[in-house]
Design a protein around this motif. Structure first.
Motif, short mmCIF file in Angstrom:
data_model
loop_
_atom_site.label_atom_id
_atom_site.label_comp_id
_atom_site.label_asym_id
_atom_site.label_seq_id
_atom_site.Cartn_x
_atom_site.Cartn_y
_atom_site.Cartn_z
N VAL A 531 0.87 -1.20 0.00
CA VAL A 531 0.00 0.00 0.00
C VAL A 531 0.90 1.23 0.00
O VAL A 531 1.66 1.45 0.94
CB VAL A 531 -0.93 0.02 1.23
CG1 VAL A 531 -1.80 1.26 1.22
CG2 VAL A 531 -1.76 -1.25 1.28
N ILE A 532 0.81 2.02 -1.07
CA ILE A 532 1.71 3.17 -1.15
C ILE A 532 0.99 4.49 -0.88
O ILE A 532 1.60 5.52 -0.68
CB ILE A 532 2.41 3.25 -2.53
CG1 ILE A 532 1.40 2.98 -3.68
CG2 ILE A 532 3.55 2.23 -2.63
CD1 ILE A 532 0.86 4.15 -4.30
N GLY A 533 -0.35 4.41 -0.87
CA GLY A 533 -1.06 5.66 -0.59
C GLY A 533 -2.53 5.43 -0.35
O GLY A 533 -3.04 4.31 -0.48
N VAL A 534 -3.22 6.51 0.03
CA VAL A 534 -4.68 6.47 0.13
C VAL A 534 -5.22 7.76 -0.50
O VAL A 534 -4.54 8.79 -0.48
CB VAL A 534 -5.19 6.35 1.58
CG1 VAL A 534 -4.83 5.01 2.18
CG2 VAL A 534 -4.68 7.49 2.45
N GLU A 535 -6.43 7.67 -1.07
CA GLU A 535 -7.05 8.90 -1.58
C GLU A 535 -8.17 9.32 -0.63
O GLU A 535 -9.00 8.50 -0.24
CB GLU A 535 -7.63 8.69 -2.99
CG GLU A 535 -8.30 9.97 -3.51
CD GLU A 535 -8.86 9.88 -4.93
OE1 GLU A 535 -8.83 8.78 -5.53
OE2 GLU A 535 -9.31 10.92 -5.44
N ALA A 536 -8.17 10.59 -0.25
CA ALA A 536 -9.21 11.13 0.63
C ALA A 536 -10.42 11.50 -0.22
O ALA A 536 -10.29 12.22 -1.21
CB ALA A 536 -8.68 12.37 1.36
N LEU A 537 -11.57 10.96 0.14
CA LEU A 537 -12.80 11.23 -0.62
C LEU A 537 -13.89 11.72 0.34
O LEU A 537 -14.10 11.13 1.40
CB LEU A 537 -13.25 9.97 -1.35
CG LEU A 537 -12.29 9.51 -2.47
CD1 LEU A 537 -12.50 8.04 -2.80
CD2 LEU A 537 -12.45 10.37 -3.72
N LEU A 538 -14.55 12.78 -0.07
CA LEU A 538 -15.52 13.44 0.81
C LEU A 538 -16.85 12.69 0.78
O LEU A 538 -17.28 12.21 -0.26
CB LEU A 538 -15.70 14.88 0.31
CG LEU A 538 -16.50 15.83 1.18
CD1 LEU A 538 -15.92 15.90 2.60
CD2 LEU A 538 -16.50 17.22 0.55
N ARG A 539 -17.50 12.63 1.94
CA ARG A 539 -18.81 11.97 2.04
C ARG A 539 -19.80 12.86 2.77
O ARG A 539 -19.43 13.64 3.66
CB ARG A 539 -18.68 10.65 2.84
CG ARG A 539 -17.93 9.56 2.10
CD ARG A 539 -18.75 9.05 0.93
NE ARG A 539 -18.01 8.07 0.14
CZ ARG A 539 -17.27 8.37 -0.94
NH1 ARG A 539 -17.13 9.64 -1.31
NH2 ARG A 539 -16.67 7.43 -1.64
N TRP A 540 -21.07 12.73 2.35
CA TRP A 540 -22.15 13.47 3.03
C TRP A 540 -23.29 12.52 3.29
O TRP A 540 -23.86 11.96 2.36
CB TRP A 540 -22.59 14.62 2.11
CG TRP A 540 -23.83 15.38 2.58
CD1 TRP A 540 -24.41 15.35 3.80
CD2 TRP A 540 -24.59 16.31 1.78
NE1 TRP A 540 -25.48 16.19 3.85
CE2 TRP A 540 -25.63 16.80 2.62
CE3 TRP A 540 -24.51 16.78 0.48
CZ2 TRP A 540 -26.57 17.73 2.19
CZ3 TRP A 540 -25.44 17.70 0.04
CH2 TRP A 540 -26.46 18.17 0.89
#
Ligand code: C2E
Ligand code: MG
Ligand code: MG
Length: 755
Positions: A531-540
Motif C-alpha cells: 500500500v503506497i497511498g490512500v485517496e481522501a474522498l468526501l462523504r455526506w
C-alpha cells in the motif's frame, strides 16, 4: 365732440347717446400702432352706444397700448362671442337688454360657465333703478358700475384704465403661476429624463411672465462633455414660440443674429444684458455650467423689474445646478459607465413597462441574457484592462446589431441583456454571439457566450426582476451543456434549478453542522502489492441516513464557491488522518487529496497548503494533490508556476481523471506532475471489450515517456488487474483492493493486510 343728450330714466334708451367732454382734456394718444391693442367688448342693445363709445376712444392709448373693439348686441351674443375670442380685457356691459337683467345674468355665465375670471366688467346702465349700485357690486364680480350719464369721456378713460390695469395684473399673475407650475413640475420630475428640459422651458415662461411679454425665447447651456470655449460650445436646450425651430442647435449655428449676438455677449461678459427689444439673462452655474436665456421683449424694462430679474436669475441658477446634479445622478443610477449602456435598474424598468403593455393586449416579447464564458479566467490571464476592452467590444457589437429594435443593457459583471420582440430576439438572431471573434488591440481572440432566453408567454413572472431571474436560470442550464450554448427557460428547468439551490442550502448546513466526513481508499503498488497511498474522498450523509454522492454535491459546491472552504477542511482533515495512520505504525503512506480548479485558482492556495502541512506537522512528501486537466484553462504559465512551487517543496501532483477533459499532449508535456490517473471509465471499457481503442494501453507508455507513474482507478476485477499488469501499469486503486473507508476501518484494514 358729441355732447351727451342722455337721459337716465328712459327705459327705451332711444335718445341720442354720446359723451360729454367735461371738462375738456387731452387723453394720451397712441404712439406706436404696432403695439398689441387691449381688446374691449361692448355689449349693448343700442347701436348708438357702440358707435359713440368707439368714437370717443378712437386713437386713445391706455397704458401705452391702443384699444380695439368687439361688439355684441345682446347678452346671448356676448356669451357666444366670448366663447370664441381670446384676451378680452374689458367688457362694457349694458344691464337691460333682451330682459331686464340680461346683463347681470351674463356676468354669472361669463365667470362660472365660461370660466373667464380675468376680463374686467364695467356695468353701464341707462336705468339705475334696475340694478341698485351697492347691491350689484356686492353680488357680482364686476369692476365698476356706472350710469351712462356719469361717463364723460375722461371718466370713461380713467375707468377703463383702472380696469385694464387690473386685467393686466391678473394676466401676469396667471402667467407667473404658469411659470411657477413649470418650475414645480420640473422639480417633481427631477428624477425623470425630462428634468433639465422642463426646467429650462419653465425658466423662459417665468421670465416672460415677469417682464409681461409672451413666452418667446430660448435657453442655451454648455453641451455635456464639452470643455471648449463656454460660449462657442453652447447648445439650445429649450426654445419656445417662434424660436422652437432652433431647439437642439449649437448656438453659433442658430440663424438669428439678434439672438446669437445677444447670448454670446451675455455668456462672454458673464452678465445680463437688457436691450431695447430683448433681454439676455446670464445664470452663473457651478463648474462653469453657466446658462443664458434670451427673451424677446418689445417694451423697455422698468428699473424695478431689472432688479427683481437679477435676484431671480441668481436663484434660478442654483435651481439649475440642482437639476443638473439630479440629472447626472439619474444617469449614473440608470447607466453603466464602463460600457455606456443602460444598467440592470434601467433594464428592469424597461421590462416592467413591456409587461404592463402586454397585460393591456401588447405583443409578447423575449428577454435574452448573454453571459461571457470563462470571463474570470480571461481577466486572470489577460488582465482587467483587457477584460474591460472586451466588455466594451461586446457592448458595441450588441448596439450595432440590436440597438435599433431592442433595449440592451449590461446587467452585471460579464452579463448583457436584450429585450425585444420575438422576431428580433432568438437563438438565430444571436448566432453571432455564441462563438464570436473579437479583435482587441489588434489581436483576434475567440470568445464564447452562454445565452439564456425567456419568453413572456412562458414565464408567469409578473415583474421585471423575476423575469431576469428566469433568464438567468436558462443561462445556467445553457452553461451546463458546455460553452457557447443557449437554453430557453421553462418551468421544468426552474424546478431543477430550485432543487440545486435547495441542495446547496442543505450542503452549507451539513458543512456547518459537521455532517460531512472523509473516507480513504487505498492505492497499491502492482509489482510489490504494497500500500503506497490512500485517496481522501468526501462523504455526506443526511441525518435521515441517506448518502448523497460527491458527483452530485461537488459540482454544486464548485459552482457556488463553497468548494474553497470545503476543500480547505478536507485538506486539513486528510493530513490529520495521515498523522494518525503513521502513528498507528503505518509509515510511507502518501495522502492524495482532490483539489478543484476553483481552489487551485485562489491566489493564496499554495501558501495555504504549505501552512496546513506546517500546522499539522506532516512532511510535504506524504502529500499528493490531485488536479484535473481543466486547471490548464487558467493559462499554462500560471499553472506551470504553481505546480513547480508545489513540487519544489516535495509535494507530489497527480493528473486525475486523465482522458476525460481537454486532454492535449502539449498540455500534458508542460504540466509537471508525478502521476497520471487513468479514469475508471477506460478501465471498464477495456475489460468489457466495448471500445475499439484500448486507452490504457496507449496512456501507460505515454505517462512513462513523460516521467510519470501511471495509476489506474476503478479496478474491480482480477481480470482488469492482470490486463493492467501486462500493460506495465504501476499502481492500482479500486474495489478489488478496498473501498473508500472511514479512518478507523482503514487502519484496521492496513493492520490486517500487513498480517
Ligand atoms: P475521483 O477523484 O476520480 O475519485 C475516484 C472515484 O472513484 C471515487 O468516487 C471512488 O469512490 C470511485 N471508485 C474508486 N474505486 C472504484 C471502483 O472500483 N469502482 C467504482 N465503481 N468506483 C470506484 P467518489 O468518492 O464518489 O467521488 C467522486 C468524485 O468526487 C471524485 O472522483 C472527485 O472528483 C470528487 N471528490 C470526492 N471527494 C472530493 C474532495 O474532497 N474534493 C474534491 N474537489 N473533489 C472530490
Ligand atoms: Mg481523485
Ligand atoms: Mg478520478
Amino acid at each position: 365732440m358729441i355732447l351727451s343728450g342722455n337721459t337716465s330714466d328712459n327705459p327705451s334708451g332711444n335718445e341720442l347717446v354720446g359723451f360729454r367732454e367735461d371738462p375738456p382734456s387731452e387723453l394720451p394718444k397712441v404712439a406706436n400702432a404696432e403695439e398689441m391693442p387691449w381688446r374691449i367688448l361692448i355689449v349693448d342693445d343700442d347701436r348708438d352706444v357702440h358707435q359713440a363709445t368707439e368714437y370717443a376712444l378712437r386713437g386713445v392709448a391706455v397704458l401705452e397700448r391702443p384699444l380695439s373693439f368687439l361688439h355684441a348686441y345682446s347678452a346671448e351674443e356676448a356669451i357666444e362671442l366670448l366663447k370664441r375670442e381670446k384676451n378680452v380685457a374689458v367688457i362694457l356691459l349694458d344691464v337691460v337688454m333682451e330682459t331686464e337683467d340680461a346683463g347681470l345674468a351674463a356676468i354669472g355665465r361669463i365667470r362660472n360657465e365660461l370660466g373667464l375670471f380675468n376680463p374686467r366688467i364695467i356695468l353701464r346702465t341707462g336705468q339705475p333703478g334696475y340694478a341698485p349700485e351697492i347691491e350689484t357690486i356686492r353680488r357680482y364680480d364686476i369692476n365698476d358700475y356706472k350710469t351712462k350719464s356719469e361717463l364723460t369721456r375722461p371718466k370713461m378713460f380713467t375707468t377703463l384704465t383702472a380696469a385694464i390695469r387690473s386685467y393686466d395684473q391678473l394676466c401676469r399673475l396667471d402667467a407667473s403661476r404658469v411659470g411657477l407650475e413649470h418650475i414645480i413640475s420640473a422639480s417633481n420630475q427631477f428624477i425623470s429624463e425630462a428634468g433639465v428640459q422642463e426646467f429650462s422651458t419653465g425658466v423662459i415662461t417665468q421670465i416672460a411672465a415677469f417682464i409681461g411679454v409672451a413666452p418667446e425665447g430660448m435657453l442655451c447651456a454648455r453641451a455635456e462633455n464639452n470643455d471648449g470655449d463656454a460660449a462657442e460650445s453652447c447648445v439650445v436646450i429649450a426654445a419656445t414660440g417662434h424660436f422652437s425651430c432652433f431647439m437642439g442647435q449649437r448656438l453659433v449655428e442658430v440663424k438669428h443674429s439678434l439672438v446669437v449676438d445677444g447670448l454670446l455677449k451675455c455668456l462672454r461678459q458673464q452678465r445680463s444684458i437688457v436691450e431695447p427689444n430683448c433681454v439676455s439673462l446670464f445664470f452663473p452655474g457651478r463648474n462653469s455650467h453657466d446658462f443664458a436665456v434670451f427673451i424677446e421683449c418689445s417694451r423697455s424694462l422698468r428699473e424695478i423689474d431689472q432688479r427683481l430679474l437679477e435676484v431671480f436669475c441668481t436663484n434660478i441658477a442654483i435651481c439649475g445646478d440642482n437639476v443638473r446634479l439630479v440629472d447626472a445622478l439619474r444617469k449614473i443610477a440608470y447607466n453603466d459607465m464602463l460600457v455606456r449602456l443602460p444598467n440592470r435598474a434601467h433594464f428592469i424598468e424597461a421590462v416592467n413597462q413591456r409587461l404592463a403593455g402586454s397585460a393591456q393586449g401588447g405583443t409578447d416579447f423575449v428577454v435574452a441574457l448573454l453571459d461571457v464564458d470563462q470571463f474570470a479566467e480571461i481577466n486572470d490571464m489577460l488582465g482587467h484592462r483587457y477584460g474591460d476592452l472586451l466588455l466594451d467590444a461586446i457592448a458595441r457589437r450588441l448596439e450595432t446589431r440590436f440597438g435599433d429594435c431592442c433595449t440592451i443593457a449590461r446587467i452585471s459583471n460579464d452579463t448583457f441583456a436584450i429585450l425585444g420582440d420575438e422576431a428580433d430576439v432568438s437563438p438565430e438572431s444571436l448566432q453571432d454571439f455564441f462563438n464570436a471573434i473579437f479583435e482587441i488591440e489588434g489581436v483576434k481572440r475567440p470568445v464564447s457566450m452562454s445565452v439564456g432566453l425567456v419568453s413572456s408567454k412562458v414565464s408567469d413572472s409578473g415583474e421585471g426582476d423575476a423575469l431576469l431571474k428566469d433568464a438567468s436560470i436558462a443561462v445556467k442550464r445553457a452553461k451546463e451543456n458546455g460553452q457557447g450554448q443557449f437554453a430557453w427557460y421553462s418551468p421544468e428547468i426552474a424546478v431543477s434549478t430550485r432543487e440545486r439551490t435547495q441542495l446547496l442550502h442543505d450542503l452549507r448546513h451539513a458543512f456547518s453542522q459537521e455532517m460531512l466526513f472523509v473516507v480513504y481508499q487505498p492505492q497499491v503498488d502492482l509489482e510489490s502489492g504494497r500500500v503506497i497511498g490512500v485517496e481522501a474522498l468526501l462523504r455526506w450523509r443526511t441525518p435521515a441516513g441517506k448518502s448523497i454522492p460527491p458527483d452530485v454535491f461537488i459540482p454544486v459546491a464548485e459552482q457556488s464557491g463553497l468548494i474553497i472552504s470545503l476543500g480547505s477542511w478536507v485538506l486539513r482533515t486528510a493530513l490529520e488522518a495521515s498523522r494518525k495512520i503513521e502513528a498507528a505504525g503505518h509509515s510511507c503512506i502518501r495522502m492524495a487529496v482532490n483539489v478543484s480548479t476553483n481552489q487551485f485558482r485562489q491566489p493564496g492556495f499554495i501558501h495555504e497548503v504549505f501552512q496546513t502541512l506546517d500546522d499539522v506537522g506532516v512532511a510535504p512528501e506524504w502529500l499528493e494533490l490531485e488536479v484535473t486537466e481543466s486547471v490548464a484553462v487558467m493559462g499554462l504559465s500560471h499553472v506551470e508556476d504553481s505546480l513547480r512551487q508545489l513540487r519544489a517543496r516535495g509535494i507530489s501532483v497527480a493528473i486525475d481523471d486523465f482522458g476525460t477533459g481537454y486532454s492535449s499532449l502539449s498540455y500534458l508535456g508542460r504540466l509537471s506532475a508525478n502521476r497520471l490517473k487513468i479514469d475508471q471509465s477506460f478501465i471498464w471499457n477495456m475489460s468489457s471489450g466495448n471500445s475499439r481503442v484500448n486507452i490504457p494501453q496507449m496512456v501507460i507508455p505515454l505517462g512513462h515517456q513523460l516521467d510519470m507513474l501511471v495509476i489506474a482507478e476503478g479496478v474491480e476485477t482480477q481480470e482488469q488487474l492482470e490486463m493492467l499488469r501486462q500493460m506495465g501499469c504501476d499502481e492500482i486503486q479500486g474495489y478489488y483492493y478496498g473501498r473508500p473507508m472511514p479512518l478507523d476501518e482503514l487502519i484496521a484494514w492496513l493492520v490486517q493486510r500487513k498480517a
